[in-house]
Write a protein that holds these residues in place. Structure first.
Motif, PDB file in Angstrom:
ATOM      1  N   VAL A   1       0.815  -1.216   0.000  1.00 27.26           N
ATOM      2  CA  VAL A   1       0.000   0.000   0.000  1.00 27.26           C
ATOM      3  C   VAL A   1       0.850   1.269   0.000  1.00 27.26           C
ATOM      4  O   VAL A   1       0.343   2.352  -0.286  1.00 27.26           O
ATOM      5  CB  VAL A   1      -1.011   0.036   1.175  1.00 27.26           C
ATOM      6  N   GLN A   2       2.148   1.141   0.298  1.00 23.37           N
ATOM      7  CA  GLN A   2       3.049   2.303   0.303  1.00 23.37           C
ATOM      8  C   GLN A   2       4.479   1.793   0.227  1.00 23.37           C
ATOM      9  O   GLN A   2       4.823   0.798   0.857  1.00 23.37           O
ATOM     10  CB  GLN A   2       2.857   3.113   1.590  1.00 23.37           C
ATOM     11  N   THR A   3       5.318   2.480  -0.548  1.00 25.67           N
ATOM     12  CA  THR A   3       6.729   2.112  -0.655  1.00 25.67           C
ATOM     13  C   THR A   3       7.587   3.344  -0.408  1.00 25.67           C
ATOM     14  O   THR A   3       7.292   4.422  -0.932  1.00 25.67           O
ATOM     15  CB  THR A   3       7.040   1.548  -2.066  1.00 25.67           C
ATOM     16  N   LEU A   4       8.643   3.190   0.386  1.00 27.65           N
ATOM     17  CA  LEU A   4       9.588   4.271   0.640  1.00 27.65           C
ATOM     18  C   LEU A   4      11.014   3.752   0.511  1.00 27.65           C
ATOM     19  O   LEU A   4      11.302   2.609   0.877  1.00 27.65           O
ATOM     20  CB  LEU A   4       9.402   4.853   2.045  1.00 27.65           C
ATOM     21  N   ASP A   5      11.903   4.605   0.012  1.00 27.82           N
ATOM     22  CA  ASP A   5      13.321   4.280  -0.106  1.00 27.82           C
ATOM     23  C   ASP A   5      14.038   4.929   1.072  1.00 27.82           C
ATOM     24  O   ASP A   5      14.110   6.144   1.166  1.00 27.82           O
ATOM     25  CB  ASP A   5      13.870   4.813  -1.431  1.00 27.82           C
ATOM     26  N   PHE A   6      14.568   4.109   1.973  1.00 28.35           N
ATOM     27  CA  PHE A   6      15.263   4.628   3.151  1.00 28.35           C
ATOM     28  C   PHE A   6      16.773   4.740   2.930  1.00 28.35           C
ATOM     29  O   PHE A   6      17.487   5.253   3.785  1.00 28.35           O
ATOM     30  CB  PHE A   6      14.962   3.766   4.381  1.00 28.35           C
ATOM     31  N   GLN A   7      17.275   4.244   1.809  1.00 28.62           N
ATOM     32  CA  GLN A   7      18.685   4.393   1.416  1.00 28.62           C
ATOM     33  C   GLN A   7      19.667   3.985   2.511  1.00 28.62           C
ATOM     34  O   GLN A   7      20.746   4.557   2.630  1.00 28.62           O
ATOM     35  CB  GLN A   7      18.958   5.815   0.960  1.00 28.62           C
ATOM     36  N   GLY A   8      19.291   3.034   3.345  1.00 30.04           N
ATOM     37  CA  GLY A   8      20.198   2.558   4.385  1.00 30.04           C
ATOM     38  C   GLY A   8      20.332   3.471   5.587  1.00 30.04           C
ATOM     39  O   GLY A   8      21.216   3.266   6.421  1.00 30.04           O
ATOM     40  N   THR A   9      19.451   4.470   5.708  1.00 30.91           N
ATOM     41  CA  THR A   9      19.561   5.429   6.809  1.00 30.91           C
ATOM     42  C   THR A   9      18.923   4.934   8.109  1.00 30.91           C
ATOM     43  O   THR A   9      19.129   5.541   9.157  1.00 30.91           O
ATOM     44  CB  THR A   9      18.909   6.781   6.436  1.00 30.91           C
ATOM     45  N   LYS A  10      18.142   3.865   8.053  1.00 23.98           N
ATOM     46  CA  LYS A  10      17.496   3.287   9.235  1.00 23.98           C
ATOM     47  C   LYS A  10      17.865   1.815   9.307  1.00 23.98           C
ATOM     48  O   LYS A  10      18.208   1.192   8.306  1.00 23.98           O
ATOM     49  CB  LYS A  10      15.966   3.420   9.156  1.00 23.98           C
ATOM     50  N   THR A  11      17.763   1.252  10.512  1.00 23.35           N
ATOM     51  CA  THR A  11      18.051  -0.168  10.714  1.00 23.35           C
ATOM     52  C   THR A  11      16.760  -0.924  11.035  1.00 23.35           C
ATOM     53  O   THR A  11      15.729  -0.308  11.351  1.00 23.35           O
ATOM     54  CB  THR A  11      19.040  -0.376  11.874  1.00 23.35           C
ATOM     55  N   VAL A  12      16.845  -2.228  10.989  1.00 22.42           N
ATOM     56  CA  VAL A  12      15.708  -3.061  11.382  1.00 22.42           C
ATOM     57  C   VAL A  12      15.307  -2.715  12.817  1.00 22.42           C
ATOM     58  O   VAL A  12      14.115  -2.603  13.127  1.00 22.42           O
ATOM     59  CB  VAL A  12      16.054  -4.560  11.234  1.00 22.42           C
ATOM     60  N   ALA A  13      16.279  -2.507  13.688  1.00 22.50           N
ATOM     61  CA  ALA A  13      15.984  -2.142  15.077  1.00 22.50           C
ATOM     62  C   ALA A  13      15.194  -0.840  15.162  1.00 22.50           C
ATOM     63  O   ALA A  13      14.309  -0.703  16.018  1.00 22.50           O
ATOM     64  CB  ALA A  13      17.280  -2.022  15.882  1.00 22.50           C
ATOM     65  N   ASP A  14      15.480   0.128  14.280  1.00 23.20           N
ATOM     66  CA  ASP A  14      14.717   1.383  14.258  1.00 23.20           C
ATOM     67  C   ASP A  14      13.246   1.115  13.935  1.00 23.20           C
ATOM     68  O   ASP A  14      12.349   1.724  14.521  1.00 23.20           O
ATOM     69  CB  ASP A  14      15.298   2.356  13.226  1.00 23.20           C
ATOM     70  N   PHE A  15      13.016   0.188  12.996  1.00 21.39           N
ATOM     71  CA  PHE A  15      11.641  -0.142  12.621  1.00 21.39           C
ATOM     72  C   PHE A  15      10.916  -0.851  13.764  1.00 21.39           C
ATOM     73  O   PHE A  15       9.756  -0.559  14.040  1.00 21.39           O
ATOM     74  CB  PHE A  15      11.618  -0.994  11.342  1.00 21.39           C
ATOM     75  N   VAL A  16      11.590  -1.759  14.426  1.00 24.39           N
ATOM     76  CA  VAL A  16      10.987  -2.468  15.560  1.00 24.39           C
ATOM     77  C   VAL A  16      10.645  -1.467  16.668  1.00 24.39           C
ATOM     78  O   VAL A  16       9.551  -1.501  17.234  1.00 24.39           O
ATOM     79  CB  VAL A  16      11.913  -3.586  16.082  1.00 24.39           C
ATOM     80  N   ALA A  17      11.564  -0.563  16.958  1.00 23.06           N
ATOM     81  CA  ALA A  17      11.317   0.451  17.994  1.00 23.06           C
ATOM     82  C   ALA A  17      10.130   1.339  17.614  1.00 23.06           C
ATOM     83  O   ALA A  17       9.290   1.654  18.467  1.00 23.06           O
ATOM     84  CB  ALA A  17      12.567   1.293  18.222  1.00 23.06           C
ATOM     85  N   ALA A  18      10.054   1.735  16.344  1.00 23.42           N
ATOM     86  CA  ALA A  18       8.946   2.578  15.889  1.00 23.42           C
ATOM     87  C   ALA A  18       7.618   1.829  15.978  1.00 23.42           C
ATOM     88  O   ALA A  18       6.575   2.421  16.249  1.00 23.42           O
ATOM     89  CB  ALA A  18       9.193   3.057  14.455  1.00 23.42           C
ATOM     90  N   GLY A  19       7.656   0.513  15.777  1.00 30.06           N
ATOM     91  CA  GLY A  19       6.438  -0.292  15.886  1.00 30.06           C
ATOM     92  C   GLY A  19       5.882  -0.305  17.294  1.00 30.06           C
ATOM     93  O   GLY A  19       4.678  -0.349  17.501  1.00 30.06           O
ATOM     94  N   GLY A  20       6.758  -0.247  18.271  1.00 32.51           N
ATOM     95  CA  GLY A  20       6.332  -0.210  19.675  1.00 32.51           C
ATOM     96  C   GLY A  20       6.286  -1.585  20.299  1.00 32.51           C
ATOM     97  O   GLY A  20       5.985  -2.572  19.630  1.00 32.51           O
ATOM     98  N   SER A  21       6.587  -1.645  21.589  1.00 35.35           N
ATOM     99  CA  SER A  21       6.670  -2.939  22.264  1.00 35.35           C
ATOM    100  C   SER A  21       5.320  -3.461  22.741  1.00 35.35           C
ATOM    101  O   SER A  21       5.155  -4.658  22.924  1.00 35.35           O
ATOM    102  CB  SER A  21       7.638  -2.858  23.445  1.00 35.35           C
ATOM    103  N   ASP A  22       4.368  -2.575  22.957  1.00 31.64           N
ATOM    104  CA  ASP A  22       3.063  -2.991  23.475  1.00 31.64           C
ATOM    105  C   ASP A  22       2.034  -3.065  22.356  1.00 31.64           C
ATOM    106  O   ASP A  22       2.206  -2.460  21.297  1.00 31.64           O
ATOM    107  CB  ASP A  22       2.574  -2.017  24.540  1.00 31.64           C
TER     108      ASP A  22
END
Length: 152
Positions: free
Chosen positions: A113-134
């Motif tokens: 539904v959406q595509t973005l090019d992050f060009q290596g500026t973020k890590t998988v850990a950044d995405f997990v953190a943004a998703g939230g733990s709860d």
């Protein structure tokens, strides 16, 4: 007096409450199946993300996607071209309800539904953190988590 909009909102929330369990692992025993651990897992979490695709699929047991009556997550592509799905749900993880799974486990029901090019500026850990733990069906669900991942 109850307006049509309030009634429709109540209906949607009721449907979410009924169908939300099927999108989040259900009421049974959670299956915490780990493919990676130790240094492999650290390497994955520290990997740079080059492309991110916000995706949706029907809830388990349904054949349609209708706004919040769906499940969403973000598929990321790394430098080695491997793809991983980052998504959240109730009882998905142990220390966090946002989890990372190899995209090869995704069914053909998922749609971009959406595509973005992050060009290596973020890590998988950044995405997990943004998703939230709860996880909260109303206040911090898969849709809110996947939007935060894309907006970081």
């Amino acid at each position: 007096m109850i307006s049509f909009k309030m009634l429709l909102c109540a209906l949607v929330l009721t449907l979410l409450a009924v169908t939300g369990e099927s999108s989040s692992g259900g009421g049974g025993t959670p299956n915490h199946n780990y493919e990676l651990s130790g240094s492999e897992l650290r390497r994955l979490y520290n990997s740079a993300v080059f492309k991110a695709e916000r995706m949706k699929r029907p809830l388990d047991g349904t054949s349609f996607v209708l706004g919040p009556l769906s499940h969403s997550g973000v598929r990321v592509t790394l430098a080695d071209r491997s793809q991983w799905l980052i998504h959240k749900g109730g009882n998905y993880g142990v220390s966090s309800q946002t989890v990372v799974t190899n995209a090869r486990h995704m069914s053909s029901d998922w749609r971009v539904v959406q595509t973005l090019d992050f060009q290596g500026t973020k890590t998988v850990a950044d995405f997990v953190a943004a998703g939230g733990s709860d996880y909260s069906l109303i206040f911090d669900n898969c849709h809110l988590g996947s939007r935060r991942m894309m907006n970081q």
